[in-house]
Structure formats: structure tokens, C-alpha cells
Design an enzyme around this catalytic site. Sequence first.
Site, PDB file in Angstrom:
ATOM      1  N   SER A   1       5.282 -12.446  -2.676  1.00 14.47           N
ATOM      2  CA  SER A   1       4.776 -12.442  -1.299  1.00 14.47           C
ATOM      3  C   SER A   1       3.910 -11.217  -1.024  1.00 14.47           C
ATOM      4  CB  SER A   1       5.952 -12.467  -0.319  1.00 14.47           C
ATOM      5  OG  SER A   1       6.816 -11.377  -0.565  1.00 14.47           O
TER       6      SER A   1
ATOM      7  N   CYS B   1       9.341 -13.361  -6.509  1.00 11.14           N
ATOM      8  CA  CYS B   1       9.820 -13.233  -5.132  1.00 11.14           C
ATOM      9  C   CYS B   1      11.220 -13.825  -5.041  1.00 11.14           C
ATOM     10  CB  CYS B   1       8.870 -13.962  -4.187  1.00 11.14           C
ATOM     11  SG  CYS B   1       9.411 -13.988  -2.461  1.00 11.14           S
TER      12      CYS B   1
ATOM     13  N   GLU C   1       6.775   1.069  -0.353  1.00 10.55           N
ATOM     14  CA  GLU C   1       5.338   0.924  -0.144  1.00 10.55           C
ATOM     15  C   GLU C   1       4.698   2.219   0.342  1.00 10.55           C
ATOM     16  OE1 GLU C   1       4.524  -2.599   2.116  1.00 10.55           O
ATOM     17  OE2 GLU C   1       5.205  -3.898   0.476  1.00 10.55           O
TER      18      GLU C   1
ATOM     19  N   CYS D   1      15.637  -7.502  -4.999  1.00 13.17           N
ATOM     20  CA  CYS D   1      14.303  -7.472  -4.397  1.00 13.17           C
ATOM     21  C   CYS D   1      13.384  -6.754  -5.366  1.00 13.17           C
ATOM     22  CB  CYS D   1      14.327  -6.748  -3.050  1.00 13.17           C
ATOM     23  SG  CYS D   1      12.693  -6.464  -2.318  1.00 13.17           S
TER      24      CYS D   1
END
Length: 274
Positions: free
Chosen positions: A14, A76, A155, A187
Site C-alpha cells: 500500500s 502488505c 517513515e 507490518c
Amino acid sequence: MTKDAEAPLGVFDSGLGGLTVVRALRQVLPNEDIVYLGDSARVPYGTKGADTVIKYAASCARHLLGQRVKAIVIACNTVSAVAIESMRIDLDLPVLGVIEPGARAAVGASKTGRIGVLATPGTIFSQAYTRAVTTLSTRTEVFGQAAPLLVPLAEEGWTDGDVPRLAARRYLEPLARAGVDVIVLGCTHYPLFFSVIEEEAKKMMGDHVRIVDSASTVAAETRDYFQTRDLLAAPRPRAGKIRLFVTDVPRSFSDMARRFLGDEDVPEAEQVDL
């Protein structure tokens, strides 16, 4: 070697977190060309309904099919949880996800039959790891813990120091109380915190606790799958090429891609409209 062996391997997520899966794939399959698609315009998938996720996954798969890939790895967890079976039915090529390999590795590593899963809220809510583990062992219990703060921290590049350690400790506390001896990083962003999570988990639970990285486990299973089906690319003097597609180019794309890939030499991303 089959005629498809020299075709590239397709990987999608994603967003950019799935590049940790690409990194793991490159370590065990260095000769493979890889086409990666990050659906960064529609991230996150974890907050979307199942029908929407299935629709998004289908559009990602169509793009990869256009690149003539020989197999697709779903990097994902949300798509692996809700869409993998429909993709396997609809696509005329192998489709591998991250949940089943992670579950197998966790069941194999657990001595107590108590497994913890750190994942996004969407993956925890889907109970996909619980179903996958129960299929393998009815005596094993799964304890899920959502850890949403780790995604933006990854991130932003905050993968070490006090902030991620405090976050990891907070998310690990319920798993420590549950007495788990294996923790699955459910994840694709979370492998960036592997050392932090492992260190904090050992402090809280003891040196026996094992951390399972779903990126590494799906990479190992992809290698084994290719070996048994004669799909491995031939040895070559150079490493396989990476081609990156994204549906939206974040401002800090290059920095994030380098972080996730662990490589300074990151190819330019190509933006596509799905």
C-alpha cells in the site's frame, strides 16, 4: 529452468513499507529482477473496508501483470489478510503473502504455544494471524497488539533512540503480560525496528523471546517456492535490477526508499495512475 524463470518478480504494498520485503528478497534471491509497486496515493489500506482493499489489490496486480512478472509477492499484511485468496483464484500465476510464512515461522519457534503479533489496527482486527496460526496448531494462542505509531516513525526515520524505544515498550507490555515467547512483526514497516523491539522484548520477557520478521520469512518461502518449481533466475555477474513504481511520489521518497532498502543506490521511481 522454465521459460518464465528470467521474468521479473512482482512485489506490491500500500506504500513504501514493502521495500523491506524487497530488501529481504534481494538478500536470498540476488539474481532476480524485481518490479515494485507502492500504492502511495491510497495508503493506508488498513483503515479501508475489505471490498475496497480487494479492489485496490486487483488494480495493483493488473499493473504488475502488465510488467510480465512471473509471480507476485503481496508485501502488505492487510491485502494478505483479506484479498490473497481472491487474487489466487483470479490470477494465472503464483501469489505469495506475508501472513502465512510469518505464522509458520512463529509456530515453529514457539515453545509455550503463546504467540504475540505486533501489527496495524486493520491487520489485528482481521484476525488473519490468528486464523493462520490456528490452521497450523489448534493448541497455540495468538495475542494481537496494534502498534500504529511505528508506521509514521519509520517513515520519518525515527527508528532508534528514546521515542521508538518508549513506543515499543508500551506496545510490548500487554504481550509481556500474556506470557508470549514469540513476537511476529506483522507490518512491513516494523523490520526497521527489529533491534529496538528485540532489545526491549528481552528486557521485559527474558532472553528466550524470539522475534519473527515477516519480510524475511516470505523472502525465504519465495526462494523455496522458486527452487521447487524451477523458477529461479540464472546466476549472473550483476545483482538483479529493481524497478520502482508509485502512485504518488512523496516529498521524501528517496530518503525513505534508501531507509527501507538499506541501499544508497535507489533507482528513480516512476509514477503511475491506477
